[in-house]
Write a protein that holds these residues in place. Sequence first.
Motif, PDB file in Angstrom:
ATOM      1  N   TYR A   4      -4.238  -0.633  -2.830  1.00  0.00           N
ATOM      2  CA  TYR A   4      -4.915   0.389  -2.030  1.00  0.00           C
ATOM      3  C   TYR A   4      -6.101  -0.237  -1.326  1.00  0.00           C
ATOM      4  N   THR A   5      -6.536   0.427  -0.256  1.00  0.00           N
ATOM      5  CA  THR A   5      -7.658  -0.065   0.542  1.00  0.00           C
ATOM      6  C   THR A   5      -8.867   0.833   0.353  1.00  0.00           C
ATOM      7  N   ARG A  40      -9.002  -4.682   0.010  1.00  0.00           N
ATOM      8  CA  ARG A  40      -7.826  -4.190  -0.720  1.00  0.00           C
ATOM      9  C   ARG A  40      -7.960  -4.508  -2.195  1.00  0.00           C
ATOM     10  N   GLU A  56       0.840  -1.208   0.000  1.00  0.00           N
ATOM     11  CA  GLU A  56       0.000   0.000   0.000  1.00  0.00           C
ATOM     12  C   GLU A  56       0.868   1.248   0.000  1.00  0.00           C
TER      13      GLU A  56
END
Length: 130
Positions: free
Chosen positions: A65-66, A72, A59
């Motif tokens: 990315y979350t 995710r 990340e």
Amino acid sequence: MNWELKSDRPIYVQLIEQIQLRIVSGLYPAGSRLPAVRDMAAEASVNPNTMQKSLAELERSGLVYTQRTSGRFVTEDRAMIQSVKELLARDQLKEFFIKMGQIGFTREETITLVEQAREGEDRHDTDLAV
């Protein structure tokens, strides 16, 4: 693709590399949702905290990315994925040339061997087409 972990380097670093490989190979395509941390950890036979550490590092790099409630995801930035792919390839080539040097081949001899092997593949491909 199996998780291949060795005891010679930190596990979380190897997990990062293998997740990167899964992304650049298309196993985890751009924009796709990654499996849950616990599922990935179970599949790799590692502690979920170790997998979490690896994913957090990915990340930070921007490759993953979350989304707060959705999990995710792999970046949709194809240029970034291509850049990681090229970096992984360069690392493999560097390691290959080092190993070839260790067994006594010069860089030029190694390149010649690679070219000969490629020509052999081309002939083999032609033979199969006949």
